[in-house]
Design a protein around this motif. Sequence first.
Motif, PDB file in Angstrom:
ATOM      1  N   CYS A 109       0.479  10.860 -10.180  1.00 44.45           N
ATOM      2  CA  CYS A 109      -0.699  10.578  -9.342  1.00 44.45           C
ATOM      3  C   CYS A 109      -1.012   9.087  -9.309  1.00 44.45           C
ATOM      4  O   CYS A 109      -1.319   8.534  -8.255  1.00 44.45           O
ATOM      5  CB  CYS A 109      -1.911  11.371  -9.848  1.00 44.45           C
ATOM      6  SG  CYS A 109      -1.774  13.141  -9.578  1.00 44.45           S
ATOM      7  N   VAL A 110      -0.933   8.428 -10.456  1.00 45.68           N
ATOM      8  CA  VAL A 110      -1.178   6.983 -10.510  1.00 45.68           C
ATOM      9  C   VAL A 110      -0.126   6.241  -9.697  1.00 45.68           C
ATOM     10  O   VAL A 110      -0.444   5.320  -8.930  1.00 45.68           O
ATOM     11  CB  VAL A 110      -1.201   6.485 -11.982  1.00 45.68           C
ATOM     12  CG1 VAL A 110      -1.210   4.967 -12.047  1.00 45.68           C
ATOM     13  CG2 VAL A 110      -2.400   7.056 -12.716  1.00 45.68           C
ATOM     14  N   ALA A 111       1.137   6.627  -9.841  1.00 48.41           N
ATOM     15  CA  ALA A 111       2.212   5.982  -9.078  1.00 48.41           C
ATOM     16  C   ALA A 111       2.007   6.188  -7.582  1.00 48.41           C
ATOM     17  O   ALA A 111       2.203   5.266  -6.786  1.00 48.41           O
ATOM     18  CB  ALA A 111       3.567   6.519  -9.522  1.00 48.41           C
ATOM     19  N   ALA A 112       1.604   7.401  -7.184  1.00 51.95           N
ATOM     20  CA  ALA A 112       1.357   7.678  -5.764  1.00 51.95           C
ATOM     21  C   ALA A 112       0.227   6.808  -5.236  1.00 51.95           C
ATOM     22  O   ALA A 112       0.313   6.249  -4.134  1.00 51.95           O
ATOM     23  CB  ALA A 112       1.027   9.159  -5.567  1.00 51.95           C
ATOM     24  N   TRP A 113      -0.830   6.666  -6.021  1.00 51.06           N
ATOM     25  CA  TRP A 113      -1.962   5.838  -5.612  1.00 51.06           C
ATOM     26  C   TRP A 113      -1.532   4.387  -5.437  1.00 51.06           C
ATOM     27  O   TRP A 113      -1.849   3.749  -4.438  1.00 51.06           O
ATOM     28  CB  TRP A 113      -3.083   5.941  -6.636  1.00 51.06           C
ATOM     29  CG  TRP A 113      -4.237   5.042  -6.350  1.00 51.06           C
ATOM     30  CD1 TRP A 113      -4.534   3.860  -6.957  1.00 51.06           C
ATOM     31  CD2 TRP A 113      -5.248   5.240  -5.370  1.00 51.06           C
ATOM     32  NE1 TRP A 113      -5.654   3.312  -6.428  1.00 51.06           N
ATOM     33  CE2 TRP A 113      -6.126   4.134  -5.430  1.00 51.06           C
ATOM     34  CE3 TRP A 113      -5.498   6.235  -4.444  1.00 51.06           C
ATOM     35  CZ2 TRP A 113      -7.225   4.006  -4.608  1.00 51.06           C
ATOM     36  CZ3 TRP A 113      -6.606   6.107  -3.620  1.00 51.06           C
ATOM     37  CH2 TRP A 113      -7.448   5.001  -3.710  1.00 51.06           C
ATOM     38  N   ARG A 114      -0.797   3.856  -6.414  1.00 52.41           N
ATOM     39  CA  ARG A 114      -0.331   2.471  -6.330  1.00 52.41           C
ATOM     40  C   ARG A 114       0.591   2.262  -5.133  1.00 52.41           C
ATOM     41  O   ARG A 114       0.508   1.251  -4.440  1.00 52.41           O
ATOM     42  CB  ARG A 114       0.401   2.074  -7.608  1.00 52.41           C
ATOM     43  CG  ARG A 114      -0.486   1.850  -8.786  1.00 52.41           C
ATOM     44  CD  ARG A 114       0.343   1.408  -9.977  1.00 52.41           C
ATOM     45  NE  ARG A 114      -0.494   1.152 -11.135  1.00 52.41           N
ATOM     46  CZ  ARG A 114      -0.018   0.794 -12.311  1.00 52.41           C
ATOM     47  NH1 ARG A 114       1.282   0.646 -12.483  1.00 52.41           N
ATOM     48  NH2 ARG A 114      -0.831   0.579 -13.306  1.00 52.41           N
ATOM     49  N   GLN A 115       1.488   3.201  -4.914  1.00 53.47           N
ATOM     50  CA  GLN A 115       2.436   3.058  -3.817  1.00 53.47           C
ATOM     51  C   GLN A 115       1.752   3.203  -2.461  1.00 53.47           C
ATOM     52  O   GLN A 115       2.146   2.562  -1.492  1.00 53.47           O
ATOM     53  CB  GLN A 115       3.583   4.059  -3.975  1.00 53.47           C
ATOM     54  CG  GLN A 115       4.463   3.717  -5.157  1.00 53.47           C
ATOM     55  CD  GLN A 115       5.377   4.832  -5.594  1.00 53.47           C
ATOM     56  OE1 GLN A 115       5.657   5.748  -4.832  1.00 53.47           O
ATOM     57  NE2 GLN A 115       5.839   4.757  -6.840  1.00 53.47           N
ATOM     58  N   TRP A 116       0.723   4.029  -2.403  1.00 52.71           N
ATOM     59  CA  TRP A 116      -0.022   4.182  -1.155  1.00 52.71           C
ATOM     60  C   TRP A 116      -0.794   2.903  -0.828  1.00 52.71           C
ATOM     61  O   TRP A 116      -0.875   2.495   0.318  1.00 52.71           O
ATOM     62  CB  TRP A 116      -0.970   5.376  -1.273  1.00 52.71           C
ATOM     63  CG  TRP A 116      -1.754   5.633  -0.040  1.00 52.71           C
ATOM     64  CD1 TRP A 116      -1.290   5.959   1.207  1.00 52.71           C
ATOM     65  CD2 TRP A 116      -3.179   5.589   0.092  1.00 52.71           C
ATOM     66  NE1 TRP A 116      -2.314   6.120   2.083  1.00 52.71           N
ATOM     67  CE2 TRP A 116      -3.496   5.897   1.415  1.00 52.71           C
ATOM     68  CE3 TRP A 116      -4.210   5.324  -0.812  1.00 52.71           C
ATOM     69  CZ2 TRP A 116      -4.814   5.946   1.882  1.00 52.71           C
ATOM     70  CZ3 TRP A 116      -5.504   5.380  -0.342  1.00 52.71           C
ATOM     71  CH2 TRP A 116      -5.793   5.682   0.994  1.00 52.71           C
ATOM     72  N   LYS A 117      -1.341   2.252  -1.867  1.00 50.97           N
ATOM     73  CA  LYS A 117      -2.127   1.031  -1.677  1.00 50.97           C
ATOM     74  C   LYS A 117      -1.256  -0.219  -1.505  1.00 50.97           C
ATOM     75  O   LYS A 117      -1.733  -1.243  -1.057  1.00 50.97           O
ATOM     76  CB  LYS A 117      -3.064   0.816  -2.876  1.00 50.97           C
ATOM     77  CG  LYS A 117      -4.056   1.912  -3.136  1.00 50.97           C
ATOM     78  CD  LYS A 117      -5.215   1.884  -2.210  1.00 50.97           C
ATOM     79  CE  LYS A 117      -6.159   0.807  -2.623  1.00 50.97           C
ATOM     80  NZ  LYS A 117      -7.256   0.599  -1.734  1.00 50.97           N
ATOM     81  N   ALA A 118       0.017  -0.134  -1.879  1.00 47.06           N
ATOM     82  CA  ALA A 118       0.904  -1.299  -1.820  1.00 47.06           C
ATOM     83  C   ALA A 118       1.246  -1.637  -0.369  1.00 47.06           C
ATOM     84  O   ALA A 118       1.320  -0.756   0.486  1.00 47.06           O
ATOM     85  CB  ALA A 118       2.192  -1.013  -2.595  1.00 47.06           C
ATOM     86  N   PRO A 119       1.440  -2.927  -0.087  1.00 50.11           N
ATOM     87  CA  PRO A 119       1.820  -3.310   1.272  1.00 50.11           C
ATOM     88  C   PRO A 119       3.219  -2.777   1.616  1.00 50.11           C
ATOM     89  O   PRO A 119       4.066  -2.618   0.739  1.00 50.11           O
ATOM     90  CB  PRO A 119       1.813  -4.839   1.244  1.00 50.11           C
ATOM     91  CG  PRO A 119       1.731  -5.231  -0.178  1.00 50.11           C
ATOM     92  CD  PRO A 119       1.291  -4.062  -0.975  1.00 50.11           C
ATOM     93  N   SER A 120       3.426  -2.525   2.896  1.00 49.62           N
ATOM     94  CA  SER A 120       4.722  -2.009   3.342  1.00 49.62           C
ATOM     95  C   SER A 120       5.770  -3.121   3.306  1.00 49.62           C
ATOM     96  O   SER A 120       5.446  -4.308   3.233  1.00 49.62           O
ATOM     97  CB  SER A 120       4.608  -1.455   4.754  1.00 49.62           C
ATOM     98  OG  SER A 120       4.394  -2.520   5.676  1.00 49.62           O
ATOM     99  N   ALA A 121       7.028  -2.724   3.404  1.00 48.90           N
ATOM    100  CA  ALA A 121       8.126  -3.693   3.416  1.00 48.90           C
ATOM    101  C   ALA A 121       8.004  -4.618   4.627  1.00 48.90           C
ATOM    102  O   ALA A 121       8.283  -5.817   4.529  1.00 48.90           O
ATOM    103  CB  ALA A 121       9.465  -2.972   3.418  1.00 48.90           C
ATOM    104  N   ALA A 122       7.569  -4.081   5.752  1.00 46.46           N
ATOM    105  CA  ALA A 122       7.399  -4.905   6.951  1.00 46.46           C
ATOM    106  C   ALA A 122       6.292  -5.941   6.753  1.00 46.46           C
ATOM    107  O   ALA A 122       6.436  -7.099   7.166  1.00 46.46           O
ATOM    108  CB  ALA A 122       7.089  -4.019   8.161  1.00 46.46           C
ATOM    109  N   GLN A 123       5.194  -5.535   6.125  1.00 47.69           N
ATOM    110  CA  GLN A 123       4.109  -6.477   5.858  1.00 47.69           C
ATOM    111  C   GLN A 123       4.570  -7.574   4.904  1.00 47.69           C
ATOM    112  O   GLN A 123       4.233  -8.741   5.088  1.00 47.69           O
ATOM    113  CB  GLN A 123       2.899  -5.749   5.254  1.00 47.69           C
ATOM    114  CG  GLN A 123       2.153  -4.870   6.216  1.00 47.69           C
ATOM    115  CD  GLN A 123       1.075  -4.068   5.506  1.00 47.69           C
ATOM    116  OE1 GLN A 123       1.308  -3.485   4.445  1.00 47.69           O
ATOM    117  NE2 GLN A 123      -0.105  -4.016   6.102  1.00 47.69           N
ATOM    118  N   LEU A 124       5.321  -7.202   3.871  1.00 48.53           N
ATOM    119  CA  LEU A 124       5.831  -8.191   2.915  1.00 48.53           C
ATOM    120  C   LEU A 124       6.782  -9.164   3.597  1.00 48.53           C
ATOM    121  O   LEU A 124       6.717 -10.373   3.357  1.00 48.53           O
ATOM    122  CB  LEU A 124       6.523  -7.507   1.745  1.00 48.53           C
ATOM    123  CG  LEU A 124       5.616  -6.764   0.757  1.00 48.53           C
ATOM    124  CD1 LEU A 124       6.443  -6.000  -0.258  1.00 48.53           C
ATOM    125  CD2 LEU A 124       4.660  -7.720   0.075  1.00 48.53           C
TER     126      LEU A 124
END
Length: 188
Positions: free
Chosen positions: A53-68
């Motif tokens: 659940c923590v990993a899912a939350w972090r990955q959902w909040k992380a910027p996308s590869a396109a944004q990076l």
Amino acid sequence: MADNSLFAILLRSPWWVSFLVAGAITAVVAALAPDRFKAFGAVASLPLYGVGCVAAWRQWKAPSAAQLAEKAAALRAMNWREFSAALEQAWRAQGASVQTVTGLEADFCVEQNGRTVLVSARRWKAASHGTEPVAQLVAAMRKRELSAGQYLVGQGSVSDSARALARSEGVALIEGDALASMLLKQAR
């Protein structure tokens, strides 16, 4: 948390890996354990579901590869004045106080939550990053009696000897996507 612990590895992995491991443990215990221990097996896998659940939350909040990639391209197009202003704004948005440092050894002194970090960022566009600028940052850290530093790498490669020196002297290398992500967080 240790970098190679199971929880740290699962936090860096896709979120579904934690659920897969927890489900596998639950299935094995359900299939092999006596009836009176099956509930304990199910409960024992709960921390892994929590990590998922923590990993899912972090990955959902992380910027996308396109944004990076877009931010990295924008960073390469910035001059020093724009880049340094963006860094200061990002740190201040995180609640840190930032002071500009004069001299070649470091560019910023960032203080947050009682922790002071010396930052070298001026060579962020260099094609290669060797031990000399990292050693200069380490010398400045010792001069100020600080145990933490950051060396920012916007592009180019960092030599193995520079990485080893940074690791041994408490200097964090902030490079590529991590640098773009830091500046993207400030823009939100």
